[in-house]
Design a protein around this motif. Structure first.
Motif, PDB file in Angstrom:
ATOM      1  N   ALA A 161      -6.826  -6.937   0.770  1.00 18.85           N
ATOM      2  CA  ALA A 161      -7.240  -6.103   1.747  1.00 18.85           C
ATOM      3  C   ALA A 161      -7.935  -6.704   3.088  1.00 18.85           C
ATOM      4  CB  ALA A 161      -8.206  -5.093   1.064  1.00 18.85           C
TER       5      ALA A 161
ATOM      6  N   GLN B  85       2.025  -0.297  -4.710  1.00 16.41           N
ATOM      7  CA  GLN B  85       0.765   0.050  -5.347  1.00 16.41           C
ATOM      8  C   GLN B  85       0.709   1.628  -6.036  1.00 16.41           C
ATOM      9  OE1 GLN B  85      -2.566   0.437  -2.887  1.00 16.41           O
ATOM     10  NE2 GLN B  85      -4.101   0.167  -4.555  1.00 16.41           N
TER      11      GLN B  85
ATOM     12  N   THR C  98       0.854  -1.032   0.045  1.00 20.01           N
ATOM     13  CA  THR C  98       0.076   0.081  -0.153  1.00 20.01           C
ATOM     14  C   THR C  98       0.851   1.352  -0.016  1.00 20.01           C
ATOM     15  OG1 THR C  98      -0.333   0.106   2.306  1.00 20.01           O
ATOM     16  CG2 THR C  98      -2.026  -1.095   1.064  1.00 20.01           C
TER      17      THR C  98
END
Length: 181
Positions: A169, A141, A137
């Motif tokens: 997630a 990403q 994250t």
């Protein structure tokens, strides 16, 4: 990557090859002392190694100038995996290599990307202080999002990257949706 050696660097180990506009540094060396009296040179025991990202086209003219002067050695993502030895935890290292390999395999499946967009092991060294989800994250990403921005199948690419990496997630809605947001 570039490497200056005697063979490729006309300044390595030679004196009086360059001069400086700052010939007299009165503040540090005194009124009459010329710190470059013997010229500027790179000592023989110094090797300068630089890196360039092939996909950054904003440095094309600089890249062209560098390629004329220095030797370039390509380092592929899979060639960097030995640096993961510093992770110490064998399971963590094995999982990092597996995730890196799967993610990179997925990256080169995207028509507009190639091996120059693959993720190197240096990102996975962050696992010394982060977990796999945080690495995804906070670092991977956003980088991958930049790579695919503007492609027709941007969201699908990000889903496939998340799946290949092994990102799921936690907690919020559909895991596929959270993987791309």
């Amino acid at each position: 990557n570039l490497k200056l050696t005697d063979e490729y660097c006309p300044y390595c180990g030679r004196k009086n090859t360059q001069s400086s506009q700052h010939v007299k540094e009165k503040k540090y060396y005194g009124e009459n002392e010329d710190i470059f009296a013997n010229g500027f040179y790179i000592p023989e025991n110094v090797i300068i190694i630089g890196t360039m990202n092939d996909i950054d086209r904003s440095v094309d003219s600089f890249d062209f100038a560098m390629r004329r002067r220095f030797r370039f050695v390509e380092v592929r993502a899979e060639d960097t995996q030995d640096m993961l030895e510093s992770l110490e935890d064998e399971e963590l290292k094995t999982e990092a290599i597996a995730r890196m390999d799967k993610l990179n395999a997925e990256i080169i499946r995207v028509a507009d990307l190639n091996e120059n967009y693959q993720i190197g092991a240096s990102y996975f060294l962050k696992l010394k202080v982060l977990g796999f989800d945080d690495l995804w994250t906070d670092y991977l990403q956003p980088l991958l999002q930049d790579y695919v921005r503007g492609l027709n199948d941007e969201e699908e690419c990000m889903r496939r990257f998340a799946k290949a990496y092994g990102y799921t997630a936690s907690g919020e809605g559909d895991s596929d949706e959270a993987a791309i947001n």
